[in-house]
Design an enzyme around this catalytic site. Sequence first.
Site, PDB file in Angstrom:
ATOM      1  CB  THR A 252       8.280   1.994   1.605  1.00  0.00           C
ATOM      2  OG1 THR A 252       8.889   1.042   0.742  1.00  0.00           O
ATOM      3  CG2 THR A 252       9.369   2.791   2.318  1.00  0.00           C
TER       4      THR A 252
ATOM      5  CG  LEU B 149      -1.961  -1.176   1.186  1.00  0.00           C
ATOM      6  CD1 LEU B 149      -2.541  -1.477   2.562  1.00  0.00           C
ATOM      7  CD2 LEU B 149      -3.075  -0.807   0.196  1.00  0.00           C
ATOM      8  N   PRO B 150       0.240   2.412  -0.329  1.00  0.00           N
ATOM      9  CG  PRO B 150      -1.092   3.841  -1.616  1.00  0.00           C
ATOM     10  CD  PRO B 150      -1.145   2.592  -0.799  1.00  0.00           C
TER      11      PRO B 150
ATOM     12  CE  LYS C   6       6.152   5.762   1.105  1.00  0.00           C
ATOM     13  NZ  LYS C   6       5.395   4.617   0.647  1.00  0.00           N
TER      14      LYS C   6
ATOM     15  CE  LYS D 258      12.307   1.070   0.229  1.00  0.00           C
ATOM     16  NZ  LYS D 258      12.559   0.640  -1.125  1.00  0.00           N
TER      17      LYS D 258
HETATM   18  P1  NAD Z   1       0.792   2.315  -6.368  1.00  0.00           P
HETATM   19  O1  NAD Z   1       0.204   3.634  -6.025  1.00  0.00           O
HETATM   20  O2  NAD Z   1       1.036   1.966  -7.799  1.00  0.00           O
HETATM   21  O3  NAD Z   1      -0.095   1.133  -5.729  1.00  0.00           O
HETATM   22  C1  NAD Z   1      -0.767   1.217  -4.514  1.00  0.00           C
HETATM   23  C2  NAD Z   1      -2.115   0.525  -4.686  1.00  0.00           C
HETATM   24  O4  NAD Z   1      -2.790   0.517  -3.424  1.00  0.00           O
HETATM   25  C3  NAD Z   1      -3.037   1.244  -5.680  1.00  0.00           C
HETATM   26  O5  NAD Z   1      -3.450   0.329  -6.676  1.00  0.00           O
HETATM   27  C4  NAD Z   1      -4.200   1.720  -4.818  1.00  0.00           C
HETATM   28  O6  NAD Z   1      -5.447   1.719  -5.490  1.00  0.00           O
HETATM   29  C5  NAD Z   1      -4.158   0.711  -3.684  1.00  0.00           C
HETATM   30  N1  NAD Z   1      -4.824   1.179  -2.466  1.00  0.00           N
HETATM   31  C6  NAD Z   1      -4.722   2.380  -1.850  1.00  0.00           C
HETATM   32  N2  NAD Z   1      -5.481   2.407  -0.733  1.00  0.00           N
HETATM   33  C7  NAD Z   1      -6.052   1.175  -0.630  1.00  0.00           C
HETATM   34  C8  NAD Z   1      -6.941   0.588   0.301  1.00  0.00           C
HETATM   35  N3  NAD Z   1      -7.384   1.258   1.359  1.00  0.00           N
HETATM   36  N4  NAD Z   1      -7.323  -0.694   0.090  1.00  0.00           N
HETATM   37  C9  NAD Z   1      -6.890  -1.378  -1.000  1.00  0.00           C
HETATM   38  N5  NAD Z   1      -6.040  -0.866  -1.920  1.00  0.00           N
HETATM   39  C10 NAD Z   1      -5.641   0.400  -1.741  1.00  0.00           C
HETATM   40  O7  NAD Z   1       2.172   2.238  -5.541  1.00  0.00           O
HETATM   41  P2  NAD Z   1       3.397   1.226  -5.788  1.00  0.00           P
HETATM   42  O8  NAD Z   1       4.402   1.887  -6.654  1.00  0.00           O
HETATM   43  O9  NAD Z   1       2.871  -0.111  -6.128  1.00  0.00           O
HETATM   44  O10 NAD Z   1       4.028   1.233  -4.325  1.00  0.00           O
HETATM   45  C11 NAD Z   1       3.466   0.473  -3.259  1.00  0.00           C
HETATM   46  C12 NAD Z   1       4.431   0.509  -2.081  1.00  0.00           C
HETATM   47  O11 NAD Z   1       5.693  -0.023  -2.482  1.00  0.00           O
HETATM   48  C13 NAD Z   1       4.710   1.910  -1.552  1.00  0.00           C
HETATM   49  O12 NAD Z   1       4.762   1.856  -0.156  1.00  0.00           O
HETATM   50  C14 NAD Z   1       6.055   2.265  -2.172  1.00  0.00           C
HETATM   51  O13 NAD Z   1       6.783   3.195  -1.395  1.00  0.00           O
HETATM   52  C15 NAD Z   1       6.730   0.900  -2.188  1.00  0.00           C
HETATM   53  N6  NAD Z   1       7.797   0.741  -3.197  1.00  0.00           N
HETATM   54  C16 NAD Z   1       7.587   1.148  -4.485  1.00  0.00           C
HETATM   55  C17 NAD Z   1       8.600   0.982  -5.424  1.00  0.00           C
HETATM   56  C18 NAD Z   1       8.403   1.419  -6.864  1.00  0.00           C
HETATM   57  O14 NAD Z   1       9.400   1.429  -7.622  1.00  0.00           O
HETATM   58  N7  NAD Z   1       7.200   1.726  -7.298  1.00  0.00           N
HETATM   59  C19 NAD Z   1       9.820   0.384  -5.054  1.00  0.00           C
HETATM   60  C20 NAD Z   1       9.987  -0.058  -3.735  1.00  0.00           C
HETATM   61  C21 NAD Z   1       8.957   0.132  -2.818  1.00  0.00           C
END
Ligand code: NAD
Length: 289
Positions: free
Chosen positions: A93, A64-65, A243, A168
């Site tokens: 994260t 999740l975000p 972030k 992390k």
């Molecule tokens: P994203 O925004 O693409 O995905 C998050 C998903 O969560 C979305 O599809 C959203 O609709 C869903 N969501 C939000 N609130 C919700 C709820 N209450 N119930 C159900 N679903 C819900 O983000 P991402 O890039 O996939 O990143 C996710 C996590 O991974 C973050 O914490 C980010 O910091 C971490 N991360 C991302 C990357 C990257 O390169 N994108 C790398 C390492 C870590």
Amino acid sequence: MKIAFIGLGNMGGGMAANLVKAGHEVHAFDLSGEALARATDNGCATYTSVRESVQGAEAVVSMLPNGKIVESVYGADVIGQAPASALLLDCSTIDVDTARKVEDAARAAGYKMVDAPVSGGIAAANGGTLTFMVGGSDAAFARAEPILAAMGKAVIHAGASGTGQAAKICNNMILGATMIATCEAFALAEKLGLDLQTFYDISSKASGQSWSMTAYCPVPGVGPQSPADNDYQGGFAAALMLKDLKLAMEAAHSVGAKTPMGARAEELYAAFAAAGNGGTDFSGIIKSL
Ligand code: NAD
């Protein structure tokens, strides 16, 4: 195993698909209809709420975000709804304090839980080559390891609850600072009349070498293929680096640690993102130097 998966975005979508490929029955939920449709195509069973998706689950994985959302999803719809025997794995994260708070609440309700943030971007999530840094008890880690192994190339036990998140943000604080330092050095080298490929050939074999230089060189046409060769598109967005640096600064503040380089990296990425570059790969900060 029957695994509930919450949060099927850029990262979670591919991770859930890899759990299906490994033979798990994945019960998926996301607020986005588009993400749910993709999950269906990838072989997940989809649900219309978190509560429904966790019924009967042996494990619950979330991606999740941010910490606020993780706390509310677990507090309202996972803890007390999933079977108490289910292992809870949050791969988002988030800040160390929230990770520990959610784990405390889960433990009080009889669950085992780990914080298991990842290193590696969307390509690694899709390819099943993430690195997981895991905080939690030995018993919780032992149960988490095989589940995470289906989505990654390395699963490392960092220590007690919250230490996965600590690893992390400390790692990414190094990454942010070394990327800026590497960009500065290339910009200065150029102004001093050095050929950039020549500088790379020297520094990549000398003490200035780092991952930012040799695996992710911010100069187009120099070093291995990287987002610099694609006009800084794709890769790891500057907004996500910001972030992680904010989380690192919050954590440093909460324990009274001195992190002057991390603080400066946060300021520079904040300015870069505020100038409309939040979606640009974080190595694109070279353009502002
Ligand atoms: P994203 O925004 O693409 O995905 C998050 C998903 O969560 C979305 O599809 C959203 O609709 C869903 N969501 C939000 N609130 C919700 C709820 N209450 N119930 C159900 N679903 C819900 O983000 P991402 O890039 O996939 O990143 C996710 C996590 O991974 C973050 O914490 C980010 O910091 C971490 N991360 C991302 C990357 C990257 O390169 N994108 C790398 C390492 C870590």
